[in-house]
Design a protein around this motif. Structure first.
Motif, PDB file in Angstrom:
ATOM      1  N   UNK A   1       0.840  -1.198   0.000  1.00  0.00           N
ATOM      2  CA  UNK A   1       0.000   0.000   0.000  1.00  0.00           C
ATOM      3  C   UNK A   1       0.873   1.246   0.000  1.00  0.00           C
ATOM      4  N   UNK A   2       0.588   2.164  -0.908  1.00  0.00           N
ATOM      5  CA  UNK A   2       1.288   3.447  -0.999  1.00  0.00           C
ATOM      6  C   UNK A   2       0.246   4.552  -1.054  1.00  0.00           C
ATOM      7  N   UNK A   3       0.391   5.552  -0.176  1.00  0.00           N
ATOM      8  CA  UNK A   3      -0.616   6.607  -0.150  1.00  0.00           C
ATOM      9  C   UNK A   3      -0.112   7.873   0.504  1.00  0.00           C
ATOM     10  N   UNK A   4      -0.935   8.883   0.492  1.00  0.00           N
ATOM     11  CA  UNK A   4      -0.650  10.170   1.124  1.00  0.00           C
ATOM     12  C   UNK A   4      -1.973  10.848   1.420  1.00  0.00           C
TER      13      UNK A   4
ATOM     14  N   UNK B   1      -6.560   9.505   3.968  1.00  0.00           N
ATOM     15  CA  UNK B   1      -5.512   9.078   3.038  1.00  0.00           C
ATOM     16  C   UNK B   1      -6.124   8.575   1.740  1.00  0.00           C
ATOM     17  N   UNK B   2      -5.334   8.637   0.697  1.00  0.00           N
ATOM     18  CA  UNK B   2      -5.703   8.054  -0.593  1.00  0.00           C
ATOM     19  C   UNK B   2      -4.436   7.511  -1.235  1.00  0.00           C
ATOM     20  N   UNK B   3      -4.579   6.489  -2.062  1.00  0.00           N
ATOM     21  CA  UNK B   3      -3.404   5.909  -2.701  1.00  0.00           C
ATOM     22  C   UNK B   3      -3.744   4.656  -3.475  1.00  0.00           C
ATOM     23  N   UNK B   4      -2.756   3.775  -3.593  1.00  0.00           N
ATOM     24  CA  UNK B   4      -2.901   2.596  -4.426  1.00  0.00           C
ATOM     25  C   UNK B   4      -2.438   1.353  -3.663  1.00  0.00           C
ATOM     26  N   UNK B   5      -3.144   0.256  -3.909  1.00  0.00           N
ATOM     27  CA  UNK B   5      -2.713  -1.067  -3.462  1.00  0.00           C
ATOM     28  C   UNK B   5      -2.141  -1.809  -4.660  1.00  0.00           C
ATOM     29  N   UNK B   6      -0.911  -2.288  -4.526  1.00  0.00           N
ATOM     30  CA  UNK B   6      -0.290  -3.105  -5.572  1.00  0.00           C
ATOM     31  C   UNK B   6      -0.422  -4.562  -5.145  1.00  0.00           C
ATOM     32  N   UNK B   7      -1.239  -5.329  -5.883  1.00  0.00           N
ATOM     33  CA  UNK B   7      -1.507  -6.725  -5.542  1.00  0.00           C
ATOM     34  C   UNK B   7      -0.439  -7.622  -6.161  1.00  0.00           C
ATOM     35  N   UNK B   8       0.414  -8.189  -5.335  1.00  0.00           N
ATOM     36  CA  UNK B   8       1.531  -9.005  -5.821  1.00  0.00           C
ATOM     37  C   UNK B   8       1.003 -10.315  -6.393  1.00  0.00           C
TER      38      UNK B   8
END
Length: 401
Positions: A58-61, A227-234
């Protein structure tokens, strides 16, 4: 589980056969047993995930707003400061309903305690997440999900400026603070593709009063994040399924074979009793040529969807066919492959049924030593459906030629 059930049934059939053979001279009673499919088992897909699946980063700000001891300024309004917050984390969904994550948030916190004050902080939380909509019906490609979560963690603050009254054991002002917040929040997740999601979430953390080195007023401070951002599903997000009813057709088939064997044994017992009733035997003037009748061939090999690989539990049926052919060396066998017409085109299913039949033939020849000239292959594709239930037609059926 399916493998154990099949082995238990085969062992049971062998035991019954041996017991009745030992008492063949007594009265033989044949009981026909029927298996009722689907009455005791809920026939619906079950979802599961291995330890390798459904990990995400998870990456967000976003922003954070502290709720601490705010003094009223001249305008009579409590002044609260909004500052930037940055988020990184990782986690795993261990079912379509529940998951966990380790989430880290950090930034600079600004607040008023009579004078303008600030501090830097970093927070780590272990959260338990609930995919609420999946609890009403699992949909693996759902576009929108509502995910409430709760968590516990730790927050470290340093580089304070401004007023404070929190002293250490030596009576000096503390340079930093360690606090243990509990938190709750909700995340709105939007599926972009199998490998990425966009999320928006809000979290409220509840923290001990010394959070900002001031211990006056309410005993609990709070810090709110948006917060808002993106989940990168491995490896992509999705769950494997199985249906507990898939093995019931095998049980019914094995039960029918056991009943057939018991009926044959009863016939042999009756013939033996009739022969014993004629003792002493009359003198045989000419030896009659024995009539050898091949035992019935009753076996199939089932496959998973879009697969021509023989599973471990189905390999027993290939073995049984090989033993039958060794016991009947003059008999030839047709290996007929089929496919489920509900999945795939007619042309594709024809090739798939051919591959399934060839896979069975290869095991019979290479592993069990059956002469290839005694085997012939017939690919029926999905144009012929031997069973009314669609997924039963992912099958190879042996017939005597």
């Amino acid at each position: 589980m399916r493998k154990n059930v099949l082995l238990a049934l085969v062992a049971g059939g062998i035991t019954m056969f041996s017991t009745q053979n030992a008492s063949a001279q007594e009265e033989v009673v044949v009981e026909q047993e029927d298996v009722v499919v689907g009455e005791l088992v809920e026939c619906k897909d079950q979802y599961y995930s291995t330890w390798r699946d459904n990990w995400f980063i998870q990456l967000g700000a976003g922003i954070e707003i502290p709720y601490v001891e705010n003094y009223l300024n001249d305008g009579g309004d409590a002044k609260r400061h909004v500052t930037a917050a940055y988020n990184i984390g990782f986690g795993k969904w261990f079912s379509p309903y529940f998951g966990w994550r380790m989430s880290f948030v950090g930034g600079a916190m600004h607040y008023d305690t009579g004078v303008y004050s600030k501090a830097k902080y970093v927070n780590g939380n272990l959260d338990i997440m609930w995919d609420m909509l999946n609890s009403f019906g699992v949909k693996q490609d759902r576009v929108f999900s509502i995910i409430p979560f709760i968590g516990v963690g730790g927050t470290f603050l340093w580089d304070y400026t401004g007023t404070c009254n929190d002293l250490d054991q030596r009576g000096k002002l503390k340079d930093n603070e360690w606090v243990l917040p509990v938190s709750a929040g909700i995340q709105l997740r939007f599926r972009l593709c199998k490998y990425a999601d966009f999320f928006v979430e809000g979290r409220a953390q509840f923290i001990a009063d010394q959070f900002n080195r001031n211990t006056v007023g309410n005993p609990i401070d709070a810090n709110v994040h948006a917060l808002a951002g993106f989940n990168i599903n491995l490896g992509g997000r999705g769950f494997k399924t199985y249906n507990p009813c898939n093995y019931l057709s095998h049980i019914a088939e094995l039960n029918n074979q056991v009943n057939d064997l018991r009926a044959d044994l009863a016939t042999c017992g009756a013939a033996l009793a009739a022969a014993e009733a004629q003792l002493p035997c009359p003198e045989v003037t000419k030896e009659a040529a024995p009539v050898v009748q091949a035992a019935p061939l009753m076996s199939t090999v089932r496959f998973r969807i879009n697969s021509a690989r023989i599973s471990d539990e189905e390999m027993v049926n290939v073995y049984n066919t090989a033993e039958w052919m060794k016991a009947n060396p003059e008999q030839k066998v047709v290996i007929a492959g089929y496919a489920d017409k509900k999945t795939g085109s007619s042309a594709y299913n024809m090739k798939l049924s051919q591959r399934r039949a060839e896979a069975v033939q290869k095991v019979l020849v290479d592993k069990y030593g059956i002469d290839a000239s005694r085997l012939s292959i017939k690919a029926n594709g999905s144009d012929v459906q031997p069973y009314d239930t669609n997924n039963w037609n992912r099958i190879v059926i042996f017939t005597a030629d």
